[in-house]
Design a protein around this motif. Sequence first.
Motif, PDB file in Angstrom:
ATOM      1  N   TRP A  71      38.062  35.204  42.823  1.00 46.10           N
ATOM      2  CA  TRP A  71      37.099  36.250  42.476  1.00 46.10           C
ATOM      3  C   TRP A  71      37.511  37.561  43.125  1.00 46.10           C
ATOM      4  O   TRP A  71      37.597  38.605  42.479  1.00 46.10           O
ATOM      5  CB  TRP A  71      35.708  35.804  42.933  1.00 46.10           C
ATOM      6  N   THR A  85      28.027  32.779  37.847  1.00 49.37           N
ATOM      7  CA  THR A  85      28.973  33.655  38.555  1.00 49.37           C
ATOM      8  C   THR A  85      30.016  34.192  37.591  1.00 49.37           C
ATOM      9  O   THR A  85      30.294  35.397  37.521  1.00 49.37           O
ATOM     10  CB  THR A  85      29.660  32.888  39.687  1.00 49.37           C
ATOM     11  N   MET A  86      30.590  33.289  36.801  1.00 53.72           N
ATOM     12  CA  MET A  86      31.658  33.700  35.894  1.00 53.72           C
ATOM     13  C   MET A  86      31.113  34.564  34.767  1.00 53.72           C
ATOM     14  O   MET A  86      31.762  35.518  34.331  1.00 53.72           O
ATOM     15  CB  MET A  86      32.357  32.466  35.314  1.00 53.72           C
ATOM     16  N   GLY A 102      28.556  36.673  34.802  1.00 55.25           N
ATOM     17  CA  GLY A 102      28.342  38.039  35.273  1.00 55.25           C
ATOM     18  C   GLY A 102      29.641  38.766  35.533  1.00 55.25           C
ATOM     19  O   GLY A 102      29.846  39.900  35.090  1.00 55.25           O
ATOM     20  N   THR A 103      30.560  38.116  36.239  1.00 54.77           N
ATOM     21  CA  THR A 103      31.820  38.772  36.573  1.00 54.77           C
ATOM     22  C   THR A 103      32.603  39.098  35.314  1.00 54.77           C
ATOM     23  O   THR A 103      33.134  40.202  35.155  1.00 54.77           O
ATOM     24  CB  THR A 103      32.649  37.865  37.494  1.00 54.77           C
ATOM     25  N   THR A 104      32.668  38.146  34.391  1.00 55.98           N
ATOM     26  CA  THR A 104      33.418  38.374  33.154  1.00 55.98           C
ATOM     27  C   THR A 104      32.831  39.530  32.367  1.00 55.98           C
ATOM     28  O   THR A 104      33.545  40.429  31.931  1.00 55.98           O
ATOM     29  CB  THR A 104      33.380  37.112  32.279  1.00 55.98           C
ATOM     30  N   TRP A 106      27.906  36.982  41.156  1.00 55.11           N
ATOM     31  CA  TRP A 106      28.906  38.038  40.944  1.00 55.11           C
ATOM     32  C   TRP A 106      28.905  39.072  42.063  1.00 55.11           C
ATOM     33  O   TRP A 106      29.780  39.915  42.128  1.00 55.11           O
ATOM     34  CB  TRP A 106      28.776  38.691  39.559  1.00 55.11           C
ATOM     35  N   TRP A 107      27.914  38.966  43.038  1.00 63.98           N
ATOM     36  CA  TRP A 107      27.945  39.877  44.167  1.00 63.98           C
ATOM     37  C   TRP A 107      28.555  39.231  45.402  1.00 63.98           C
ATOM     38  O   TRP A 107      28.794  39.934  46.385  1.00 63.98           O
ATOM     39  CB  TRP A 107      26.551  40.298  44.616  1.00 63.98           C
ATOM     40  N   SER A 108      28.691  37.916  45.403  1.00 62.33           N
ATOM     41  CA  SER A 108      29.223  37.193  46.542  1.00 62.33           C
ATOM     42  C   SER A 108      28.642  37.719  47.862  1.00 62.33           C
ATOM     43  O   SER A 108      29.351  38.193  48.732  1.00 62.33           O
ATOM     44  CB  SER A 108      30.752  37.330  46.572  1.00 62.33           C
ATOM     45  N   LEU A 143      39.163  40.979  41.131  1.00 60.56           N
ATOM     46  CA  LEU A 143      38.473  42.265  41.096  1.00 60.56           C
ATOM     47  C   LEU A 143      39.294  43.350  41.774  1.00 60.56           C
ATOM     48  O   LEU A 143      39.291  44.498  41.352  1.00 60.56           O
ATOM     49  CB  LEU A 143      37.102  42.149  41.759  1.00 60.56           C
TER      50      LEU A 143
END
Lengths: 198, 365, 557
Positions: C171, C78-79, C81-83, C151-153, C175
């Motif tokens: 998160w 998750t981190m 992808g988001t990062t 990262w799409w939650s 964003l």
Amino acid sequence: MSTVTTSFPNAATKWHLPSRGKVAMAGLIIAESAIFTIFVVAYLFYLGKSLTGPTPRDVLETPIFYTVCLLSSSLTIHFAAKFLARGITFAFLAFWLLTVALGGLFLYGTAQEWHRLICEHGLTISTNLFGTTYYSLVGLHGFHVTAGLIMLMVVAVFGLSGRVGVEQSGHIEVLSMYWHFVDAVWVVVFTVVYVLGR
Amino acid sequence: MARNSGMKNGRKEMSARRTRSVLSRCWQIVLPPFCSTSALWAVGTDGTPNNGTNIFSPASTPAKSIADLSIFVLVITGIIFVVVFALLFYSVVKFRGRAIDAGREPAQVYGSTQIELAWTIIPTLIVVVLFLATARVIHAVQDAPEPPDAVEVTVIGHQYWWEFRYPKLGIVTANELHIPVSNPRHPTPTFVQLLSADTDHSFWVPELAGKTDLIPNHPNRMWVDPQRTGVFLGQCAQYCGTQHAKMLLRISVDGPEDFASWVRAQQKPEVEDAGAIAGKRVFERNACMNCHSVGGTPADGRFGPDLTHLISRTTIAAGAAENTRDNLRLWIQNPSAIKPSSLMPSMKLSDADLDAVVSYMETLH
Amino acid sequence: MSSNVITVSVGQTEAKPWVDELHQWLATVDHKRLGILYIVSALMFLVIGGVEALIIRIQLMHSHNNFVSPEVFNRMFTMHGTTMIFFVAMPVLFGFANYLVPLMIGARDMAFPRLNAFSFWLSFLGALLLYFSFLGGSGLYGAGNAPDVGWWSYAPLGARAFSPGHSSDYWTLSLLVSGFGSIGTAINIIATILCLRCPGMKLNRMPLFAWLNLVMAGMVLIAITPLSAAQIMLLIDRYLGGHFFDTQAGGSAVLWMHFFWIFGHPEVYVLIIPCFAFMSEIIPVFSRKPIFGYPVMVAATVCIAFVSMSVWAHHMFTIGMNSYANSFFTLTTMAVGVPTGIKIFNWIGTMWGGRIQFKTPMLFSIGFLFQFLIAGLTGIMMAASPFDWQLSLSYFVVAHFHYVIVGGILFALFAAFYYWYPKMTGRMLSESLGKWHFWLFLIGFHLTFDVMHVPGILGMPRRIYTYEPSRGWDTLNFIISVGAFIQALAILVFIANLIVSYFKGATAGNDPWDAWTLEWSISSPPPAYNFAMVPTVASRRPLWDLKHPEDPDSRYE
């Protein structure tokens, strides 16, 4: 040492570019339109899908008067800006304050409606899908009206203390673009919520 | 259900299909050894070899249509790659700057309308061809009508296990699906309805069909018609939480007699076994029945898998462990040892109670 | 045409106390400094995101591995992808845009310097919020937890019921906050390009870099805001009892997917279009020819921007849309490949007939062309929705998008670093370290991401913390992980190059590459005011005209 070789423009050629304030505000309006579009889509998608609770037809009353207030405030701000461009600051201030009053009236109308919905009909944001989408959409719009109104009041304060003149007419036009946008969004929200939605 | 209509459409269609199937056969020969260098086709505890999870080893019409289309797409994209790469390679080699050219600039070319038109029109035509080929398969697979004698299964996805219900047959089971093999001449497909009890999941058994998601409040539908018997493997493909990785699927495709006898066995309720009464008491006393069902008893919990025919399954915990006495004991004692963050709590039973309840479980054929 | 030569002396200033220097950096509104702040913070998060990737790859090195627990693994992907998307790719591209756009159009600064600074700090604050989740996440027992929802939650996994505690909220908020920063930067870029171009620089004389960043900024305005809207809706669900994505109340999980991908797909074009901009500046200079088909490049980019708004549901082919919807999105997704392909052909057309110099920027550019071609083709494969029913949510997709992001975007970024570092610092990056960086990274990249397509074909889904040994994926995953470490090594070489060359690199001078756009007409690094006299241009390559007065571009345009 840095050396720069340049050539000077031909005096006859003009080089006009748009004003940055207007371009920036147009950009902001485009971005905000996208946000509102998503909330409108959610509202339309969930029409008729609530599992419980009051439906739009049960509880909504068309706010004609307050809509007229908000839409006329577009007219008054338009005149205000025109007067300022011509340097007639007294008329500008009069129409500007009228705009603030009409905007404030609209917000009061929204507050009144929400009070009725919550206290009389028990409709809150967590009641059902209609409640969630209604309060979010109308609330988002109301938030933008509030932000605009704050900016209008700041200008009003400056205006009343004599600091707004024809040199600021560019800024005033940019701000009035925002206000027109807020009104245009209300036309859409009104149509979707009070006309189509019922 | 997509039918073989080659006879109607003439020879071109036949030879195209034959070419595609030859190509697809080539891929099936070339790809697996190349890819699965350490692949051991695992053998299940009952001795039957398991199939793999290779999308180019289709055993069912949806998977086959997809594989055939995929070969077609691969060939076209392969040609595009070769052409463009050749152009790139050639330009890098032919037009590299050499020392003798130092100081001189090459001809400054700004563009060419004809070339731009050419490399706009040709790709557009390729897109049209690809789209038409694809649209046919989309409709053939998604809009296939359900024949009246199709086996119907409802799959309900849970965190982290699969619930299978056969509404027309009155069967409820979990994690391991049995469906009949389908003879292409007299197809007996299985039509699957996909639901979810909590978050999003995805039902993916590559050799039988493409995946379809299980989304709460959004029922989905898919179908398979496996043309050979055996065990087909898959797993959940949509991230659903901590143990998404251990939500495995076992589809047993049975011949008609085997399937019929499996159905009969599953339809029987639990058989009282006097030797397991003590274990059954433990089961009932300790809130197991809040989550689990055992047919023919008061236990009718829906939160966890139905245990009526637990022993008929090859694995437990949605494929996380083989279904043996030791694993079953460990699972009941401490689920986190096998599947951390599984939603089954550790019941903290005494050893005696644990042994008794495991013995009871072992009677659930 | 009259010309004046103006000589400006930039005197040696005394060394300032470090506190003053720090204050200047923190309080700056200068586009060049903000650009560097964006780039440096992005590099920092690149390393952090890279470590997260290495943790993932170590865990997946063989089946049933126990390097990290499933909870930690899920947080890592998750981190990561988001990062990488929000705190590496977007900031670094905004940083380059910030630095270069005013220089290329002959302007003094961006249109709104203070908004520029505000946008940067919003973006940085967003990153800090996300990483604070490690400390402040769950809120329940005091122990921190990063988000673990992907990262799409996807709804309803992101709902209160399935993600209690505050991890998800960090998160969402990070964003939302950095999204507002992005919108501010986009407005700034648009206003700068439309309103601050120097005399003579009509829109069809701007460098393609400016054009493509203009298109990118326009897309940001329309694409980021749907994510902001969705995040607000998620917050309303989580904190005010709303039901936007509450399936128990009749809400729709699919609606979240639509909103997310209406953002998510244009977002990847937002990321790639500035890389196209880099390529459109670098490839001509190292081929010694102008870009082939400038007007077509502009038209193709605008076309991509529009068509890419209509393809989003190709991320949703498996969710059970009807066959007409699937067909529609198949068509639009394949269609967007046409203008994209046109651009690749035009870059090759630029190289054709040129005299290619294989300096490090060009090496990375050629790598970009090769890899972006492959990435585009695997994209076409997945555009065919039945094929996607097998490939989606598997390691094939992971391979595809890393091919675009690492093989395309990161390679283009490396090219941009080697090309413009001299302008920003006055020093050349070491060519030999650059070549080590290139070859090591190329080998590591291909080892990882070429091989990664295969487990996808063999049925390996994504986002799994472990897999069964009987599936036959062990060897492949091992090779993939080895490649990841080689790439990490290459990144270390790159960072070493950045640092060492700052102190020991050869002096760059104004124009080390013999290039043609306005930024090469001033000193390296440029003075604070950029241009002593506002330049006037008569063609797309003003410096070509100055260097080749006998054959200026202005004669042909």
